[in-house]
Scaffold this motif. Structure first.
Motif, PDB file in Angstrom:
ATOM      1  N   HIS A 129       0.808  -1.278  -0.016  1.00  0.00           N
ATOM      2  CA  HIS A 129      -0.042  -0.005   0.014  1.00  0.00           C
ATOM      3  C   HIS A 129       0.968   1.299   0.203  1.00  0.00           C
ATOM      4  CE1 HIS A 129      -3.515   2.273   0.842  1.00  0.00           C
ATOM      5  NE2 HIS A 129      -2.691   2.927   1.735  1.00  0.00           N
ATOM      6  N   HIS A 133       1.193   4.253  -2.794  1.00  0.00           N
ATOM      7  CA  HIS A 133       0.769   5.725  -2.510  1.00  0.00           C
ATOM      8  C   HIS A 133       1.891   6.310  -3.432  1.00  0.00           C
ATOM      9  CE1 HIS A 133      -2.440   6.647   0.110  1.00  0.00           C
ATOM     10  NE2 HIS A 133      -1.966   5.649   0.817  1.00  0.00           N
ATOM     11  N   SER A 154       1.208   9.362   6.255  1.00  0.00           N
ATOM     12  CA  SER A 154      -0.187   8.761   6.257  1.00  0.00           C
ATOM     13  C   SER A 154      -0.637   8.586   7.846  1.00  0.00           C
ATOM     14  CB  SER A 154      -0.386   7.753   5.464  1.00  0.00           C
ATOM     15  OG  SER A 154       0.291   6.573   6.095  1.00  0.00           O
ATOM     16  N   GLY A 181      -0.123  11.314  10.456  1.00  0.00           N
ATOM     17  CA  GLY A 181      -1.478  11.314  10.201  1.00  0.00           C
ATOM     18  C   GLY A 181      -2.208  10.832  11.825  1.00  0.00           C
ATOM     19  N   GLU A 182      -1.736  10.007  12.616  1.00  0.00           N
ATOM     20  CA  GLU A 182      -2.007   9.501  13.752  1.00  0.00           C
ATOM     21  C   GLU A 182      -2.027  10.785  14.891  1.00  0.00           C
ATOM     22  OE1 GLU A 182       0.597   6.462  14.914  1.00  0.00           O
ATOM     23  OE2 GLU A 182      -0.339   5.889  16.523  1.00  0.00           O
ATOM     24  N   TYR A 184      -2.242  13.816  14.151  1.00  0.00           N
ATOM     25  CA  TYR A 184      -3.158  14.868  13.664  1.00  0.00           C
ATOM     26  C   TYR A 184      -4.529  14.361  14.323  1.00  0.00           C
ATOM     27  CZ  TYR A 184      -1.432  18.556  10.545  1.00  0.00           C
ATOM     28  OH  TYR A 184      -0.965  19.446   9.999  1.00  0.00           O
ATOM     29  N   ASP A 185      -4.823  13.094  14.100  1.00  0.00           N
ATOM     30  CA  ASP A 185      -6.075  12.521  14.651  1.00  0.00           C
ATOM     31  C   ASP A 185      -6.186  12.560  16.163  1.00  0.00           C
ATOM     32  OD1 ASP A 185      -6.597  11.879  12.056  1.00  0.00           O
ATOM     33  OD2 ASP A 185      -5.942   9.802  12.079  1.00  0.00           O
ATOM     34  N   PRO A 196     -12.617  11.781  10.624  1.00  0.00           N
ATOM     35  CA  PRO A 196     -11.039  11.947  10.645  1.00  0.00           C
ATOM     36  C   PRO A 196     -10.429  13.229  10.997  1.00  0.00           C
ATOM     37  CG  PRO A 196     -11.788  11.924   8.335  1.00  0.00           C
ATOM     38  CD  PRO A 196     -13.090  11.731   9.004  1.00  0.00           C
ATOM     39  N   GLY A 197      -9.580  13.181  11.855  1.00  0.00           N
ATOM     40  CA  GLY A 197      -9.003  14.505  12.495  1.00  0.00           C
ATOM     41  C   GLY A 197      -8.211  15.514  11.709  1.00  0.00           C
ATOM     42  N   PRO A 199      -8.115  16.432   8.373  1.00  0.00           N
ATOM     43  CA  PRO A 199      -8.975  17.536   7.466  1.00  0.00           C
ATOM     44  C   PRO A 199      -9.557  18.599   8.487  1.00  0.00           C
ATOM     45  CG  PRO A 199      -9.506  15.674   6.716  1.00  0.00           C
ATOM     46  CD  PRO A 199      -8.735  15.013   7.988  1.00  0.00           C
ATOM     47  N   ASP A 202      -6.681  20.825  10.039  1.00  0.00           N
ATOM     48  CA  ASP A 202      -6.293  21.468   8.786  1.00  0.00           C
ATOM     49  C   ASP A 202      -7.313  22.719   8.679  1.00  0.00           C
ATOM     50  OD1 ASP A 202      -5.075  22.569   6.496  1.00  0.00           O
ATOM     51  OD2 ASP A 202      -5.729  20.854   5.310  1.00  0.00           O
ATOM     52  N   GLY A 284       0.510   9.762   0.392  1.00  0.00           N
ATOM     53  CA  GLY A 284      -0.153   9.451   1.614  1.00  0.00           C
ATOM     54  C   GLY A 284      -1.306  10.421   1.956  1.00  0.00           C
ATOM     55  N   VAL A 286      -1.851  12.438   4.228  1.00  0.00           N
ATOM     56  CA  VAL A 286      -1.712  13.514   4.976  1.00  0.00           C
ATOM     57  C   VAL A 286      -1.120  14.740   3.769  1.00  0.00           C
ATOM     58  CG1 VAL A 286      -0.126  15.073   6.736  1.00  0.00           C
ATOM     59  CG2 VAL A 286      -0.936  12.826   7.053  1.00  0.00           C
ATOM     60  N   ASN A 289      -2.916  17.967   3.339  1.00  0.00           N
ATOM     61  CA  ASN A 289      -3.029  18.880   4.169  1.00  0.00           C
ATOM     62  C   ASN A 289      -2.535  20.310   3.175  1.00  0.00           C
ATOM     63  OD1 ASN A 289      -1.180  20.847   5.852  1.00  0.00           O
ATOM     64  ND2 ASN A 289      -2.656  19.626   7.158  1.00  0.00           N
ATOM     65  N   THR A 316      -5.627  10.495  -1.071  1.00  0.00           N
ATOM     66  CA  THR A 316      -6.415   9.654  -0.058  1.00  0.00           C
ATOM     67  C   THR A 316      -6.484   8.022  -0.765  1.00  0.00           C
ATOM     68  OG1 THR A 316      -8.329  10.404  -1.016  1.00  0.00           O
ATOM     69  CG2 THR A 316      -7.847  11.122   1.126  1.00  0.00           C
ATOM     70  N   ASP A 317      -6.757   7.105  -0.064  1.00  0.00           N
ATOM     71  CA  ASP A 317      -6.788   5.802  -0.749  1.00  0.00           C
ATOM     72  C   ASP A 317      -7.587   5.685  -1.957  1.00  0.00           C
ATOM     73  OD1 ASP A 317      -5.028   5.255   1.405  1.00  0.00           O
ATOM     74  OD2 ASP A 317      -6.586   4.049   2.574  1.00  0.00           O
TER      75      ASP A 317
END
Ligand code: KG4
Ligand code: ZN
Length: 357
Positions: A129, A133, A154, A181-182, A184-185, A196-197, A199, A202, A284, A286, A289, A316-317
């Motif tokens: 994965h 990306h 990510s 990303g974690e 941020y969340d 999800p945190g 966005p 941001d 990824g 993030v 952002n 994003t995925d």
């Protein structure tokens, strides 16, 4: 017998002029199927997102994700083939994300891909994965060729990678603890912003002043670390709450974001300089952002580094990146899997080359 047939087809694909790869992505909460020609030309990209379903739980619930992938996947395939104006009989290979991600969610995509590959008698290609990306950038910039530096940011990774050629990469540096990303969340959670945190932080950061210094300026080596910063933000918020003081949510978001993004940009450009490369790609979730995009472009110009950042749909995925990565594996005689392929939730950035920083 099946494996013998697909091995022969796989060998032929290496020299075939036009190769149509069907990509399948189901590692987290997006079910996506895409058809990509020659690794760079997107014929279709259907993404069915479960964000609304998981929002009320404050995060992705693995069992719910697997179930919804199952419910969505047939429809996503049908739409994807229709949009690409093609049929399964035209597809040369099936590429699927087999890790990293949520085990149950990955299993839906992997099982589906195996069934399709078997039924169509075409090669099954196992895709990592995170590497996918990075490959999203081959779609975005048709002239992009290795070597270049990739910043992977990510929910699960923060890494600087030197992409040496289409299949070989060298891990330059990574995070000692949380992924960006974690963090941020987690900051979003303590501020009560929900999932999800990233966005949400941001968006609010744009309304605030970056006037709080939670921790000292990051070190100027290439390694990342977020746990100290995260704890400092959490403590700051708790103290204010205990004292019944107002929590300046927008200023906290702006200050956190400025710290994180400045570090990502500085270290990425330093990696380019150290490795004598003048192209930087970002990969990824993030990379969606807004401040990261803005600052990278600005500093890239100043440092004579060409910066490539995918448009949101490819940050994003999505399955186009899986199909693209699959194509480059095929062309380099790599990635052929058999029907024993299983999901691997925790494959890391399996790199044969790793630099010590
Ligand atoms: O790559 P991705 O879609 O999933 C994986 O982790 O593989 O990345 C998701 C991460 C989440 O942590 C999310 O909060 C973060 O990307 N993210 C953002 C933004 N959009 C998504 N972080 C900061 N700013 C954003 N605009
Ligand atoms: Zn991802």
């Amino acid at each position: 017998m099946f494996q013998k047939i697909v091995q022969e087809k796989f060998n032929i694909l290496k020299n075939k002029q036009d190769v149509l790869v069907l990509g399948i992505e189901s590692s987290c909460d997006e079910t996506s199927i895409a058809v990509v020609k020659n690794g760079r030309e997107v014929l279709s990209n259907i993404v069915s997102s479960q964000v609304d379903i998981h929002e009320r739980f404050g995060g992705v619930v693995p069992e719910v994700a697997s179930r919804n992938h199952l419910l969505a996947i047939d429809n996503v395939l049908e739409k994807s083939l229709k949009e690409a104006k093609t049929s399964l009989s035209e597809i040369d290979a099936i590429a699927v994300t087999y890790g990293a991600g949520l085990a149950g969610a990955l299993m839906v995509g992997v099982s589906y891909a195996k069934a399709l590959a078997y039924a169509c008698r075409v090669p099954l290609i196992a895709v990592n994965h995170i590497k996918a990306h990075i490959s999203a950038n081959y779609i975005v910039d048709k002239t992009l060729q290795p070597p270049f530096i990739a910043l992977v940011v990510s929910g699960g990774h923060t890494a600087l990678i030197r992409v040496d050629d289409y299949v070989n990469q060298t891990l330059i540096s990574t995070t000692h603890d949380d992924a960006v990303g974690e963090s941020y969340d987690k900051v979003a959670k303590v501020l009560g912003l929900g999932y999800p945190g990233g966005p949400k932080v941001d968006k609010l950061a744009k309304l605030g002043k970056a006037n709080i210094e939670f921790v000292k300026k990051p070190s100027n080596n290439l390694v990342f670390s977020y746990s100290g910063l995260k704890t400092a933000v959490i403590n700051y918020v708790h103290k204010l709450k205990q004292g019944n003081c107002e929590v300046p949510v927008e200023d906290i978001c702006a200050s956190f974001q400025k710290h994180v993004v400045s570090e990502l940009v500085e270290k990425s450009l330093l990696a380019c300089k150290k490795h004598n490369l003048d192209t930087l790609v970002v990969a990824g979730g993030v990379s969606a952002n807004s401040y990261l995009r803005e600052l990278l472009k600005e500093k890239g110009v100043k440092n004579s580094v060409k910066v490539i950042i995918p448009p949101f749909e490819y940050c994003t995925d999505n399955a186009t990146m899986v199909a693209s990565e699959g194509y480059f594996l095929i062309k380099n005689g790599k990635g052929l899997a058999d029907l024993n392929l299983t999901a691997d939730a925790s494959i890391n950035l399996k790199y044969s080359n790793q630099l010590e920083e």
